[in-house]
Scaffold this active site. Structure first.
Site, short mmCIF file in Angstrom:
data_model
loop_
_atom_site.label_atom_id
_atom_site.label_comp_id
_atom_site.label_asym_id
_atom_site.label_seq_id
_atom_site.Cartn_x
_atom_site.Cartn_y
_atom_site.Cartn_z
N SER A 1 -10.19 1.42 2.73
CA SER A 1 -9.01 2.76 2.25
C SER A 1 -7.96 1.86 1.10
CB SER A 1 -8.41 3.46 2.41
OG SER A 1 -7.91 2.72 3.87
N LYS B 1 0.88 -1.11 0.78
CA LYS B 1 0.00 -0.08 0.53
C LYS B 1 1.07 1.29 -0.11
CE LYS B 1 -3.85 1.73 2.15
NZ LYS B 1 -4.64 1.63 3.57
N SER C 1 -10.69 -1.16 6.88
CA SER C 1 -9.70 -0.63 5.44
C SER C 1 -9.02 -1.86 4.98
CB SER C 1 -8.54 0.29 5.62
OG SER C 1 -9.23 1.50 5.65
N1 GLN Z 1 -13.28 3.97 6.41
C1 GLN Z 1 -12.57 3.84 7.65
C2 GLN Z 1 -12.13 5.57 7.05
O1 GLN Z 1 -12.34 6.40 6.58
C3 GLN Z 1 -11.03 3.62 7.78
C4 GLN Z 1 -9.87 3.19 7.47
C5 GLN Z 1 -9.16 2.49 7.72
O2 GLN Z 1 -9.05 1.56 7.88
N2 GLN Z 1 -7.79 3.41 7.41
O3 GLN Z 1 -11.55 6.23 8.26
#
Ligand code: GLN
Length: 486
Positions: free
Chosen positions: A154, A79, A178
């Site tokens: 994400s 990532k 994410s």
């Molecule tokens: N969707 C969640 C957020 O927007 C989790 C993001 C993540 O786990 N990095 O913060």
């Protein structure tokens, strides 16, 4: 089956049996990325030279008759919020668009020690903030199962790159879901270990009390091997756990007869799509047939997890992101009259709208006069949610739920409605708040042939039971191998 579509374990066998060389495998992966990624958008950068150099080392070892590590030569992606020396680490943000890593993250070092070719850095929601990958400052990622749908976020690029067999394995970070959400939406396996199991040295911090790195793959064995390769104590990360990881891959095939499984009541009620519910029920029945004991379990405070998360995570993000000021890293606004103007303009021009929203929310929650009402209250509730987990785990060994109440949604369908977007994380966030290990595995498809994910959560540190129970179900359902043609 095409070589790239095989699992890491199968590719390892092919390498050892000299059916293919590591250089050939890496080249095949590069070609596939070149062919598919203009459409998918999973990669922010491709690091062919670095990958081929590693692959060559693997081939040398094989030709000398030396044994190679399990993941040596297996095409893998990181990532784009993880540092690898000499590569761009952009976090899909304009503010870091031209930032080149001066050092390796610990996970990168460990992959290099295992001779894992790193093919590139994958697209994400800017600074890992989002659930659909639509918040990337550069480009969207499309879901390989249906190009008009989101891959989840994400870590959308990491999930889409494995789902489409551009690479065999990838790493993501999980702060509120994410890894698990995109794994669910893209029909693959994604695993968030216990908080502290995997070093975050070299991961760009989002919310430090929640962030954890974990693997994506096409089967339970693959994510287990990748987890074992990256887990363990690291003195460079003060939150890293100084505890044995154990031999999990060697004990995956344990019988699960008598395993106590709790179905989370609150996540099987309103708002869960019919197909998703039916698939989860089918998975639970399958467990029952295998001799597991099923029980309904209640987590009464789960409904508060999103509220708690969006205070804790944004508060931590607002201080973590203070370092991006145009002085030390990345983008600097031009033609400024003074230092303050340079700070303000650099941040205003460098950060995207969702990141700004989080910084403002977090700064507000931490500001004097509001701290007690928001941040302190959120921390108290976080404690109570953890108590709910402790209580539940007195009765059961693992808990299951849908990873998300729905399957992947259409591109642009929630992008302008942050609240609705935040709600997609209802099932995943609580494990981050309490630090528990959790994974998502494919268990079926909905009417539109989009993948459905089951979330399994275990007690803190009990990755062994988590992965064993996923492995047992995988053998029975065999969903990945019956997936529709991409
Ligand atoms: N969707 C969640 C957020 O927007 C989790 C993001 C993540 O786990 N990095 O913060």
């Amino acid at each position: 089956m095409e070589l790239l579509e095989k699992t890491a374990v199968e590719q390892h066998k092919a390498l050892v049996n000299k059916e293919v060389s590591a250089v050939e495998l890496t080249k095949a992966s590069i070609e596939r990325i070149e062919k598919l990624d203009k459409t998918l958008g999973a990669f922010n950068s491709v690091t062919c030279d670095m990958a081929l150099e590693t692959a060559k080392k693997v081939d040398e070892k094989i030709s000398k008759g030396e044994t190679i590590p399990m993941l040596a030569g297996i095409p893998t992606a990181l990532k784009d919020n993880m540092n690898a020396i000499g590569t761009k680490t952009t976090c899909s943000s304009k503010i870091l668009e031209n930032f080149v890593s001066p050092y390796d993250a610990t996970i990168t070092t460990k992959l290099k020690e295992n001779l894992v070719p790193i093919l590139g850095k994958t697209n994400l929601d800017e600074f890992a903030m989002g659930s659909s990958n639509e918040n990337s400052a550069f480009k969207i990622v499309r879901n390989p199962y249906n190009l008009n749908k989101v891959p989840g976020g994400s870590s959308g690029g990491s999930a889409a790159s494995v789902s489409s067999s551009e690479v065999t394995l990838s790493l993501g970070s999980d702060t509120g879901g994410s890894i698990r959400l995109p794994a669910s939406f893209c029909g693959i396996y994604g695993f968030k270990p216990t908080y502290g199991r995997v070093s975050r040295y070299g991961l760009v911090a989002f919310a430090s009390s929640l962030d954890q790195i974990g693997p994506f793959g096409k089967c339970v064995e693959d994510i287990t091997y990748l987890y074992e390769a990256i887990a363990g104590h690291d003195t460079k990360d003060s939150t890293s756990l100084d505890m044995e990881v154990g031999n999990i891959s060697g004990n995956l095939k344990k019988d699960i007869k008598g395993l106590k499984i709790g179905v989370i009541k609150e996540l099987m009620t309103e708002g869960v799509a019919d197909d998703v519910k039916a698939s989860v029920e089918n998975a639970v029945k399958t467990y029952e047939k295998m001799g597991a004991v099923i029980k309904e379990i209640s987590l009464p405070l789960l409904k508060h997890s999103i509220g708690v998360y969006y205070i804790v995570a944004t508060a931590e993000a607002s201080s973590n992101l203070a370092r991006f000021d145009g002085v030390r890293y990345g983008y600097r606004a031009q033609n400024c009259e003074n230092l303050l103007e340079m700070y303000c303009k650099s941040r205003a021009e460098g950060f995207g709208p969702e990141v700004k929203r989080r910084i403002m929310l977090g700064t507000y929650a931490l500001s004097s006069g509001y701290y007690d009402a928001y941040y302190k209250k959120a921390q108290q509730l976080r404690r109570l949610i953890a108590d709910d987990f402790v209580k539940a785990f007195k009765e059961v060994d693992i808990m299951v739920s849908p990873t998300c109440p729905t399957t992947a949604f259409d591109l642009n369908s929630k992008a302008n409605n942050p609240l609705e977007m935040y709600l997609t994380d209802i099932a995943t966030i609580s494990s981050n708040l309490v630090g528990a290990p959790a994974l998502s595995m494919p268990i079926g498809f909905d009417k539109e042939k989009m993948p459905i994910g089951l979330q399994i959560i275990a007690k803190n540190l009990d990755e062994a039971t988590l992965l064993q129970s996923a492995y047992a179900l995988e053998q029975e359902l065999n969903v990945y191998n019956s997936r529709p043609e991409l």
